[in-house]
Design an enzyme around this catalytic site. Structure first.
Site, PDB file in Angstrom:
ATOM      1  CB  CYS A 135      -7.986  -6.640   2.166  1.00 31.71           C
ATOM      2  SG  CYS A 135      -7.151  -5.347   1.642  1.00 31.71           S
ATOM      3  CB  VAL A 188      -0.596   0.406   0.560  1.00 30.72           C
ATOM      4  CG1 VAL A 188      -1.489   1.231   1.263  1.00 30.72           C
ATOM      5  CG2 VAL A 188      -1.802  -0.707   1.235  1.00 30.72           C
ATOM      6  CG  ASP A 201       9.807  -0.953   5.908  1.00 27.75           C
ATOM      7  OD1 ASP A 201       8.217  -0.570   5.409  1.00 27.75           O
ATOM      8  OD2 ASP A 201       9.692  -1.333   6.485  1.00 27.75           O
ATOM      9  NE  ARG A 233       9.224  -2.578   0.383  1.00 29.55           N
ATOM     10  CZ  ARG A 233       8.772  -3.178  -0.747  1.00 29.55           C
ATOM     11  NH1 ARG A 233       9.953  -3.791  -1.428  1.00 29.55           N
ATOM     12  NH2 ARG A 233       7.956  -2.209  -0.941  1.00 29.55           N
ATOM     13  NE  ARG A 254       0.732  -8.676   2.977  1.00 30.48           N
ATOM     14  CZ  ARG A 254       0.036  -8.000   2.653  1.00 30.48           C
ATOM     15  NH1 ARG A 254       0.272  -6.344   4.204  1.00 30.48           N
ATOM     16  NH2 ARG A 254      -0.618  -7.052   1.292  1.00 30.48           N
TER      17      ARG A 254
END
Length: 441
Positions: free
Chosen positions: A277, A20, A38, A43, A348
């Protein structure tokens, strides 16, 4: 609020550079000085090299937006993106956008830990007049009841006097190259009318599809959480149909194809419901409903049915194996796909793991092939190895092949050569014709 009335004065910080946060940061960096933060050092190093393992951003565009120095500290801040894991680099921002994950724990209870920790981080650098915008999926009330008190406590500032807040729920669909961040209408909200107007104007400056200014933060939170709850319930319905039609010896996909000829039929298909989600958001709404003294019937019924689909698929595959006189204990089973959806590297909350665990309970030996998933992430998350490549799959070896994720690479192949004599192919996603698959949802 006067210092935020001019869009050109915004200095943006995006907290969380995942599926996102990164696409959003890259878009804002077209017009504004943006610092992306982050906590994961690997990353940050990856992004500084212009690489994005989530595949959610065009790496050529990412590389063109990257800056080597913090634009907020420049004498004349210009647009561009600087990525860091140093909290102090956030201090000059005036708009903080929090895009961290909001998962559930092993008991399916909302876990706000990442959100609270992100709020603590922002609280250490929050200044007078700043705005904090949350994008993470939450239950109605979480922003003002759970997050704002943390910001006040850490910063020592007073909400709606010295700093302001908003909520603009993310609508990213991982792996979808058509409905990208700028092409999805954005719901916005703010803690005061002035903050709401500023936040809405900010997003309208980069979101091509436009915005919808909600009447309150709670309305925006509620709108987000029901979007995916609605999809979850609809998928649960067709999953239940698949179970019924299986007992009636009727092909579910044939039924859905016939029903879809009516103009207002909703074209949902049965399958596994995972990801960050659809498989999670209903639990956030259910938790809040229960706190308010209401036990949600339909929402939780849909969740129970969808959460049970992995075990159901495994049992159906085992029945087919028994019918074909295949051994069960010690059987070699190949799982095609471990990501939560097709053509996407996101693992995930993948419910493919439920199939694997159930087959392991039967004593099966499992191999997994997935050209999209990171072997390191799968090992870290699920303690399972991946086969090196699709080409390394042994021919004539497997008592069962379960096509769990419809990656393009799998859809283009005929999996039957991988089957041992009397082995079975179970097609979860309807990738293959009925003449090829021994069973499908």
């Amino acid at each position: 609020m006067t210092q935020h009335t001019e869009i050109q004065q915004h200095k943006i910080a995006v907290i969380g550079l995942g599926y996102v946060g990164l696409p959003l940061a890259v878009e804002f960096a077209k017009l504004y000085p943006v610092v992306g933060f982050d906590i994961k050092e690997e990353r940050i190093q990856e992004l500084r090299k212009g690489k994005d393992t989530t595949l959610e951003t065009d790496e050529t565009i990412l590389q063109g937006r990257l800056l080597q120095k913090n634009p907020h500290t420049a004498a004349k801040p210009g647009q561009g993106l600087y990525v860091t894991n140093d909290i102090e680099e956030l201090r000059r921002a005036t708009i903080y956008i929090i895009t961290v994950p909001t998962p559930t724990d092993k008991h399916n209870r909302p876990d706000l830990t990442p959100l609270i920790k992100a709020s603590e981080t922002v609280g250490t650098v929050l200044g007078i007049g700043d705005i904090v915008i949350y994008e993470s999926t939450v239950y109605p009330g979480a922003t003002e009841e759970d997050c704002i008190p943390v910001l006040e406590q850490i910063s020592g500032l007073t909400f709606n006097e010295e700093f302001f807040a908003g909520y603009s729920p993310e609508r990213i669909n991982p792996g979808d190259k058509q409905h990208t961040v700028t092409k999805i209408k954005k719901v916005t909200s703010g803690s005061t009318p002035e903050a709401a107007a500023t936040i809405d104007e900010l997003y309208r400056s980069v979101i091509e599809a436009g915005t919808h200014l909600a009447t309150s933060i709670k309305v925006a939170e509620a709108a987000k959480v029901i979007e995916n709850s609605q999809r979850d319930i609809n998928i649960a319905f067709v999953n239940e149909l698949a179970r019924i039609f299986n007992k009636l010896d009727i092909d579910t996909l044939d039924v859905l194809e016939a029903a879809a000829t009516k103009w207002n039929f909703l074209p949902f298909k049965p399958g596994l419901v995972g990801g960050h989600c659809i498989g999670v958001d209903p639990y956030y709404l259910a938790q809040k409903a229960q706190e308010a003294g209401y036990h949600p019937e339909i929402i939780l019924a849909g969740r129970r049915l969808n959460d049970g689909m992995g075990a159901y698929i495994a049992s159906q595959a085992v029945k087919l194996m028994i019918d074909n006189d295949c051994p069960i204990k010690g059987a070699n089973v190949l799982i095609l796909g471990i990501t939560f959806k097709e053509n996407c590297p996101d693992i995930r909350n993948s419910r493919v793991i439920d199939i694997i665990h159930e087959l392991q309970e039967y004593g099966c030996t499992i191999d997994i092939a997935d050209p999209w998933a990171s072997p390191e992430e799968v090992m870290h998350e699920y303690n399972l190895p991946l086969l090196p490549t699709i080409d390394s799959i042994q021919h004539g070896y497997y008592h069962a092949v379960i096509a769990a994720v419809s990656h393009n690479e799998f859809a283009a192949l005929d999996p039957r050569p991988w089957l041992a004599q009397q082995g079975i192919l179970y097609d979860v996603k309807g990738m293959y014709g009925k003449d090829i698959a021994d069973g499908r949802l």
